[in-house]
Design a protein around this motif. Sequence first.
Motif: not given
Lengths: 122, 218
Positions: B160-168, B191-192, B211-218
Amino acid sequence: MRLLTHNMLSSNIKGVTNGFPLRIEVEKVVEKEVDLNPDFLRSMFSKIDWKALVHAARSIGYSELPDEADPSMLDSDDFLSRFHHALLQLHLEEGVLICPETGRRFPVNKGIPNMLLHEDEV
Amino acid sequence: MRFKTAQIRLVSSHPEVYEPCDDSFALVDALLADRSKLIEHKPKLCMEVGCGSGYVITSLALLLGQESNGVQYFATDTNPYALKVTSETLEAHGVHAELISTDIASGLEKRLAGLVDVMVVNPPYVPTPEYEVGREGIASAWAGGEDGRSVIDRILPIADNLLSDKGWLYLVTLAANRPLQICLQMRQKGYASRIVLQRSTDEESLHIIKFWRESDTQ
Ligand SMILES: C[S@@+](CC[C@H](N)C(=O)[O-])C[C@H]1O[C@@H](n2cnc3c(N)ncnc32)[C@H](O)[C@@H]1O
Protein backbone atom coordinates in the motif's frame (compact mmCIF):
# COMPACT_ATOMS: atom_id res chain seq x y z
CA MET A 1 23.44 -1.98 -8.55
CA ARG A 2 22.51 1.12 -10.48
CA LEU A 3 22.59 4.58 -8.96
CA LEU A 4 18.81 4.60 -9.47
CA THR A 5 18.69 1.97 -6.75
CA HIS A 6 21.17 3.85 -4.59
CA ASN A 7 18.85 6.85 -4.86
CA MET A 8 15.96 4.71 -3.60
CA LEU A 9 17.79 3.04 -0.69
CA SER A 10 17.99 4.28 2.89
CA SER A 11 19.50 2.76 5.99
CA ASN A 12 16.79 0.60 7.53
CA ILE A 13 18.27 0.18 10.99
CA LYS A 14 15.84 0.71 13.84
CA GLY A 15 15.99 4.21 15.28
CA VAL A 16 17.90 5.79 12.41
CA THR A 17 16.21 9.03 11.35
CA ASN A 18 18.68 10.28 8.80
CA GLY A 19 19.54 7.19 6.77
CA PHE A 20 19.79 8.79 3.33
CA PRO A 21 21.85 8.92 1.21
CA LEU A 22 24.05 5.93 1.93
CA ARG A 23 27.74 6.68 1.45
CA ILE A 24 29.48 4.57 -1.15
CA GLU A 25 32.79 2.78 -0.83
CA VAL A 26 33.86 1.49 -4.23
CA GLU A 27 35.76 -1.63 -5.13
CA LYS A 28 34.50 -2.18 -8.63
CA VAL A 29 32.26 -0.27 -11.02
CA VAL A 30 31.08 -1.55 -14.38
CA GLU A 31 29.40 0.28 -17.25
CA LYS A 32 26.66 -1.34 -19.28
CA GLU A 33 25.13 0.47 -22.18
CA VAL A 34 21.33 0.56 -22.35
CA ASP A 35 18.84 2.45 -24.51
CA LEU A 36 17.97 5.96 -23.46
CA ASN A 37 14.28 6.68 -22.99
CA PRO A 38 13.67 10.45 -22.64
CA ASP A 39 10.15 10.01 -21.23
CA PHE A 40 11.42 7.75 -18.49
CA LEU A 41 14.13 10.24 -17.53
CA ARG A 42 11.72 13.18 -17.62
CA SER A 43 9.23 11.47 -15.36
CA MET A 44 11.90 10.13 -12.97
CA PHE A 45 13.62 13.49 -12.61
CA SER A 46 11.22 14.79 -9.97
CA LYS A 47 11.54 11.56 -8.00
CA ILE A 48 15.32 11.62 -7.90
CA ASP A 49 17.22 13.33 -5.12
CA TRP A 50 19.58 15.22 -7.37
CA LYS A 51 22.21 16.00 -4.79
CA ALA A 52 22.44 12.37 -3.76
CA LEU A 53 22.79 11.34 -7.39
CA VAL A 54 25.57 13.87 -8.04
CA HIS A 55 27.49 12.72 -4.96
CA ALA A 56 26.98 9.05 -5.69
CA ALA A 57 28.11 9.49 -9.30
CA ARG A 58 31.17 11.39 -8.17
CA SER A 59 32.06 8.78 -5.60
CA ILE A 60 32.10 6.11 -8.29
CA GLY A 61 34.17 8.27 -10.62
CA TYR A 62 31.67 10.12 -12.81
CA SER A 63 31.72 13.90 -12.37
CA GLU A 64 29.86 15.09 -15.46
CA LEU A 65 26.59 15.92 -13.70
CA PRO A 66 25.82 19.58 -12.91
CA ASP A 67 25.63 20.36 -9.17
CA GLU A 68 22.18 21.83 -9.58
CA ALA A 69 19.51 20.75 -12.00
CA ASP A 70 16.03 21.96 -12.81
CA PRO A 71 13.29 20.60 -15.07
CA SER A 72 14.09 23.05 -17.88
CA MET A 73 17.33 21.11 -18.45
CA LEU A 74 15.31 18.08 -19.51
CA ASP A 75 15.03 19.68 -22.95
CA SER A 76 18.76 19.28 -23.50
CA ASP A 77 19.95 16.05 -25.12
CA ASP A 78 23.34 16.52 -23.55
CA PHE A 79 21.84 16.75 -20.08
CA LEU A 80 19.61 13.73 -20.69
CA SER A 81 22.50 11.59 -21.81
CA ARG A 82 24.52 12.44 -18.69
CA PHE A 83 21.53 11.84 -16.44
CA HIS A 84 20.88 8.52 -18.22
CA HIS A 85 24.50 7.46 -17.88
CA ALA A 86 24.65 8.23 -14.16
CA LEU A 87 21.25 6.78 -13.32
CA LEU A 88 21.22 3.59 -15.39
CA GLN A 89 24.56 2.75 -17.02
CA LEU A 90 26.94 2.78 -14.07
CA HIS A 91 26.73 -0.21 -11.75
CA LEU A 92 28.35 -0.55 -8.38
CA GLU A 93 29.44 -4.17 -8.76
CA GLU A 94 31.51 -4.57 -5.60
CA GLY A 95 31.67 -2.20 -2.66
CA VAL A 96 29.96 -1.07 0.50
CA LEU A 97 27.01 1.20 1.31
CA ILE A 98 27.45 3.02 4.60
CA CYS A 99 24.69 4.35 6.84
CA PRO A 100 25.33 8.08 7.26
CA GLU A 101 24.10 8.03 10.85
CA THR A 102 25.51 4.85 12.37
CA GLY A 103 28.32 3.90 10.01
CA ARG A 104 26.77 0.43 9.60
CA ARG A 105 28.20 -1.16 6.47
CA PHE A 106 25.95 -2.88 3.91
CA PRO A 107 28.05 -4.94 1.50
CA VAL A 108 27.40 -4.98 -2.25
CA ASN A 109 28.53 -8.20 -3.93
CA LYS A 110 28.03 -9.04 -7.59
CA GLY A 111 25.92 -5.90 -7.83
CA ILE A 112 23.51 -6.98 -5.06
CA PRO A 113 23.27 -4.83 -1.93
CA ASN A 114 22.65 -6.77 1.25
CA MET A 115 20.23 -4.80 3.43
CA LEU A 116 19.40 -7.74 5.72
CA LEU A 117 19.59 -6.70 9.37
CA HIS A 118 20.76 -8.52 12.47
CA GLU A 119 18.10 -9.24 15.06
CA ASP A 120 19.18 -6.39 17.33
CA GLU A 121 18.91 -3.86 14.47
CA VAL A 122 15.26 -4.50 13.56
CA MET B 1 -0.45 -16.82 -30.24
CA ARG B 2 2.13 -17.51 -27.56
CA PHE B 3 3.92 -14.68 -25.87
CA LYS B 4 7.40 -14.75 -24.53
CA THR B 5 7.88 -15.64 -20.89
CA ALA B 6 10.90 -17.05 -19.11
CA GLN B 7 11.93 -20.47 -20.42
CA ILE B 8 12.26 -23.19 -17.86
CA ARG B 9 15.44 -24.54 -19.39
CA LEU B 10 17.06 -21.12 -18.91
CA VAL B 11 15.91 -20.72 -15.30
CA SER B 12 18.86 -21.24 -12.99
CA SER B 13 18.59 -23.25 -9.77
CA HIS B 14 20.14 -23.99 -6.41
CA PRO B 15 19.17 -26.57 -3.76
CA GLU B 16 18.17 -23.80 -1.35
CA VAL B 17 16.03 -21.86 -3.85
CA TYR B 18 12.34 -22.38 -4.67
CA GLU B 19 11.94 -23.81 -8.16
CA PRO B 20 9.16 -22.53 -10.41
CA CYS B 21 6.06 -24.47 -9.43
CA ASP B 22 2.29 -24.41 -10.08
CA ASP B 23 1.99 -21.15 -8.13
CA SER B 24 4.75 -19.48 -10.16
CA PHE B 25 3.14 -20.61 -13.42
CA ALA B 26 -0.28 -19.43 -12.25
CA LEU B 27 1.12 -15.98 -11.47
CA VAL B 28 2.81 -15.67 -14.85
CA ASP B 29 -0.36 -16.93 -16.57
CA ALA B 30 -2.32 -14.24 -14.73
CA LEU B 31 0.14 -11.61 -15.99
CA LEU B 32 -0.23 -13.02 -19.50
CA ALA B 33 -4.02 -12.88 -19.19
CA ASP B 34 -3.66 -9.20 -18.28
CA ARG B 35 -0.95 -8.58 -20.84
CA SER B 36 -2.65 -5.96 -23.00
CA LYS B 37 -3.87 -4.05 -19.93
CA LEU B 38 -0.37 -4.16 -18.48
CA ILE B 39 1.09 -2.75 -21.67
CA GLU B 40 -1.51 0.02 -21.79
CA HIS B 41 -0.82 0.71 -18.13
CA LYS B 42 2.68 1.90 -19.13
CA PRO B 43 4.36 1.12 -15.82
CA LYS B 44 7.70 2.78 -15.15
CA LEU B 45 8.77 0.97 -11.99
CA CYS B 46 7.88 -2.66 -11.39
CA MET B 47 8.79 -4.76 -8.41
CA GLU B 48 8.71 -8.34 -7.20
CA VAL B 49 8.91 -9.29 -3.54
CA GLY B 50 10.35 -12.77 -2.98
CA CYS B 51 11.78 -13.42 -6.46
CA GLY B 52 13.13 -16.95 -5.78
CA SER B 53 14.44 -18.37 -9.05
CA GLY B 54 13.64 -15.17 -10.95
CA TYR B 55 11.09 -16.92 -13.16
CA VAL B 56 8.36 -14.33 -12.53
CA ILE B 57 10.34 -11.08 -12.71
CA THR B 58 12.12 -12.34 -15.85
CA SER B 59 8.75 -13.11 -17.44
CA LEU B 60 7.43 -9.68 -16.50
CA ALA B 61 10.50 -8.02 -18.00
CA LEU B 62 10.06 -10.00 -21.22
CA LEU B 63 6.39 -9.04 -21.28
CA LEU B 64 6.83 -5.31 -20.76
CA GLY B 65 10.29 -4.66 -22.16
CA GLN B 66 13.30 -2.90 -20.78
CA GLU B 67 15.00 0.50 -20.88
CA SER B 68 13.91 1.37 -24.42
CA ASN B 69 10.31 1.05 -23.22
CA GLY B 70 11.15 3.09 -20.14
CA VAL B 71 10.56 0.33 -17.57
CA GLN B 72 12.75 -0.54 -14.60
CA TYR B 73 12.49 -3.60 -12.36
CA PHE B 74 13.36 -4.22 -8.73
CA ALA B 75 13.29 -7.60 -7.03
CA THR B 76 13.93 -8.56 -3.43
CA ASP B 77 14.36 -11.76 -1.47
CA THR B 78 15.63 -12.63 1.99
CA ASN B 79 17.48 -15.65 0.63
CA PRO B 80 20.85 -14.58 -0.81
CA TYR B 81 20.99 -17.71 -3.00
CA ALA B 82 17.66 -16.70 -4.55
CA LEU B 83 19.12 -13.39 -5.69
CA LYS B 84 22.14 -15.12 -7.16
CA VAL B 85 19.89 -17.54 -9.04
CA THR B 86 17.58 -14.69 -10.13
CA SER B 87 20.52 -12.75 -11.55
CA GLU B 88 21.58 -15.82 -13.55
CA THR B 89 18.03 -16.34 -14.81
CA LEU B 90 17.70 -12.70 -15.85
CA GLU B 91 21.05 -12.78 -17.61
CA ALA B 92 20.22 -15.99 -19.47
CA HIS B 93 17.20 -14.17 -20.92
CA GLY B 94 19.10 -10.96 -21.65
CA VAL B 95 17.04 -8.81 -19.29
CA HIS B 96 17.91 -6.83 -16.17
CA ALA B 97 16.36 -6.16 -12.78
CA GLU B 98 17.86 -4.41 -9.79
CA LEU B 99 18.24 -6.99 -7.02
CA ILE B 100 18.23 -6.27 -3.31
CA SER B 101 18.76 -8.71 -0.50
CA THR B 102 16.23 -7.55 2.05
CA ASP B 103 13.13 -8.34 4.08
CA ILE B 104 10.14 -7.47 1.85
CA ALA B 105 11.16 -3.92 0.86
CA SER B 106 13.13 -2.82 3.89
CA GLY B 107 15.46 0.03 2.94
CA LEU B 108 13.29 0.99 -0.05
CA GLU B 109 10.16 2.00 1.81
CA LYS B 110 11.04 5.67 2.28
CA ARG B 111 12.25 6.65 -1.13
CA LEU B 112 10.28 4.23 -3.28
CA ALA B 113 6.97 5.08 -1.58
CA GLY B 114 4.23 5.82 -4.12
CA LEU B 115 6.41 4.98 -7.12
CA VAL B 116 5.70 1.33 -7.88
CA ASP B 117 3.27 0.88 -10.76
CA VAL B 118 3.21 -2.92 -10.81
CA MET B 119 4.02 -5.20 -7.91
CA VAL B 120 3.98 -9.00 -8.12
CA VAL B 121 4.16 -11.28 -5.11
CA ASN B 122 4.13 -15.05 -4.76
CA PRO B 123 4.63 -15.14 -1.01
CA PRO B 124 5.26 -18.01 1.38
CA TYR B 125 1.58 -18.94 1.83
CA VAL B 126 1.46 -22.47 3.25
CA PRO B 127 -0.14 -22.73 6.70
CA THR B 128 2.60 -23.87 9.10
CA PRO B 129 3.50 -23.47 12.75
CA GLU B 130 4.56 -19.87 13.35
CA TYR B 131 8.14 -20.78 14.30
CA GLU B 132 8.81 -22.08 10.78
CA VAL B 133 8.30 -18.65 9.19
CA GLY B 134 11.37 -16.80 8.00
CA ARG B 135 13.91 -19.38 9.01
CA GLU B 136 17.01 -19.78 6.93
CA GLY B 137 16.94 -21.99 3.87
CA ILE B 138 14.26 -23.29 1.58
CA ALA B 139 11.50 -23.59 4.24
CA SER B 140 11.12 -19.80 4.25
CA ALA B 141 9.95 -20.07 0.63
CA TRP B 142 6.64 -21.58 1.66
CA ALA B 143 6.24 -21.38 5.45
CA GLY B 144 3.40 -18.90 6.03
CA GLY B 145 2.46 -19.38 9.68
CA GLU B 146 -1.15 -19.35 10.86
CA ASP B 147 -3.51 -19.59 7.86
CA GLY B 148 -0.38 -18.99 5.78
CA ARG B 149 -0.93 -15.30 6.43
CA SER B 150 2.09 -14.21 8.46
CA VAL B 151 4.18 -12.89 5.60
CA ILE B 152 1.20 -11.83 3.46
CA ASP B 153 -0.15 -9.68 6.29
CA ARG B 154 3.23 -7.96 6.62
CA ILE B 155 3.47 -7.39 2.86
CA LEU B 156 0.04 -5.76 2.33
CA PRO B 157 0.65 -2.47 4.21
CA ILE B 158 4.09 -2.20 2.61
CA ALA B 159 2.55 -2.72 -0.83
CA ASP B 160 0.00 0.00 0.00
CA ASN B 161 2.85 2.35 0.84
CA LEU B 162 4.91 1.56 -2.27
CA LEU B 163 2.20 1.49 -4.90
CA SER B 164 1.71 4.60 -7.01
CA ASP B 165 -1.75 6.12 -7.42
CA LYS B 166 -2.26 3.96 -10.46
CA GLY B 167 -0.34 1.01 -8.97
CA TRP B 168 -1.42 -2.61 -9.36
CA LEU B 169 -0.62 -5.52 -7.07
CA TYR B 170 -0.80 -9.15 -8.20
CA LEU B 171 -0.81 -11.53 -5.25
CA VAL B 172 -0.79 -15.33 -5.15
CA THR B 173 -3.00 -16.78 -2.44
CA LEU B 174 -4.25 -20.16 -1.39
CA ALA B 175 -7.87 -20.88 -0.42
CA ALA B 176 -6.56 -21.52 3.10
CA ASN B 177 -5.29 -17.90 3.23
CA ARG B 178 -8.93 -16.73 3.14
CA PRO B 179 -8.55 -14.59 0.01
CA LEU B 180 -11.94 -12.92 0.41
CA GLN B 181 -10.95 -11.69 3.84
CA ILE B 182 -7.72 -10.29 2.29
CA CYS B 183 -9.82 -8.45 -0.30
CA LEU B 184 -12.06 -6.99 2.41
CA GLN B 185 -9.02 -5.89 4.38
CA MET B 186 -7.59 -4.18 1.30
CA ARG B 187 -10.98 -2.64 0.57
CA GLN B 188 -10.70 -0.81 3.90
CA LYS B 189 -7.49 0.72 2.60
CA GLY B 190 -9.33 1.83 -0.55
CA TYR B 191 -8.49 -1.00 -2.93
CA ALA B 192 -10.72 -2.76 -5.40
CA SER B 193 -9.81 -6.30 -6.31
CA ARG B 194 -10.46 -8.99 -8.86
CA ILE B 195 -9.50 -12.64 -9.08
CA VAL B 196 -7.53 -12.74 -12.31
CA LEU B 197 -6.97 -16.47 -12.26
CA GLN B 198 -8.16 -19.40 -10.22
CA ARG B 199 -6.56 -22.80 -10.51
CA SER B 200 -6.97 -26.00 -8.56
CA THR B 201 -4.22 -28.56 -8.57
CA ASP B 202 -4.13 -31.89 -6.76
CA GLU B 203 -2.68 -30.21 -3.74
CA GLU B 204 -3.96 -26.68 -3.63
CA SER B 205 -6.49 -24.17 -4.85
CA LEU B 206 -4.73 -21.02 -6.01
CA HIS B 207 -6.18 -17.55 -6.55
CA ILE B 208 -4.22 -14.78 -8.21
CA ILE B 209 -5.76 -11.54 -6.99
CA LYS B 210 -5.20 -8.15 -8.54
CA PHE B 211 -5.60 -5.01 -6.40
CA TRP B 212 -5.83 -1.39 -7.49
CA ARG B 213 -6.90 1.84 -5.84
CA GLU B 214 -10.63 2.34 -6.13
CA SER B 215 -10.15 5.98 -7.08
CA ASP B 216 -8.33 4.78 -10.21
CA THR B 217 -10.82 3.58 -12.79
CA GLN B 218 -9.41 0.79 -14.87
C1 LIG C 1 6.77 -19.20 -2.98
S1 LIG C 1 8.41 -18.61 -3.25
C2 LIG C 1 8.18 -17.77 -4.82
C3 LIG C 1 9.43 -17.66 -5.65
C4 LIG C 1 9.22 -17.09 -7.05
N1 LIG C 1 8.72 -15.73 -7.00
C5 LIG C 1 8.27 -17.94 -7.83
O1 LIG C 1 7.12 -17.51 -8.02
O2 LIG C 1 8.67 -19.04 -8.25
C6 LIG C 1 8.54 -17.28 -2.06
C7 LIG C 1 9.87 -16.51 -2.06
O3 LIG C 1 9.77 -15.44 -1.11
C8 LIG C 1 10.97 -15.34 -0.39
N2 LIG C 1 10.66 -14.71 0.90
C9 LIG C 1 10.16 -15.29 2.02
N3 LIG C 1 10.00 -14.37 3.00
C10 LIG C 1 10.41 -13.19 2.47
C11 LIG C 1 10.50 -11.85 2.99
N4 LIG C 1 10.13 -11.56 4.24
N5 LIG C 1 10.98 -10.88 2.19
C12 LIG C 1 11.37 -11.15 0.92
N6 LIG C 1 11.31 -12.40 0.38
C13 LIG C 1 10.83 -13.40 1.14
C14 LIG C 1 11.48 -16.76 -0.30
O4 LIG C 1 12.87 -16.80 -0.04
C15 LIG C 1 11.09 -17.32 -1.67
O5 LIG C 1 12.11 -17.11 -2.60
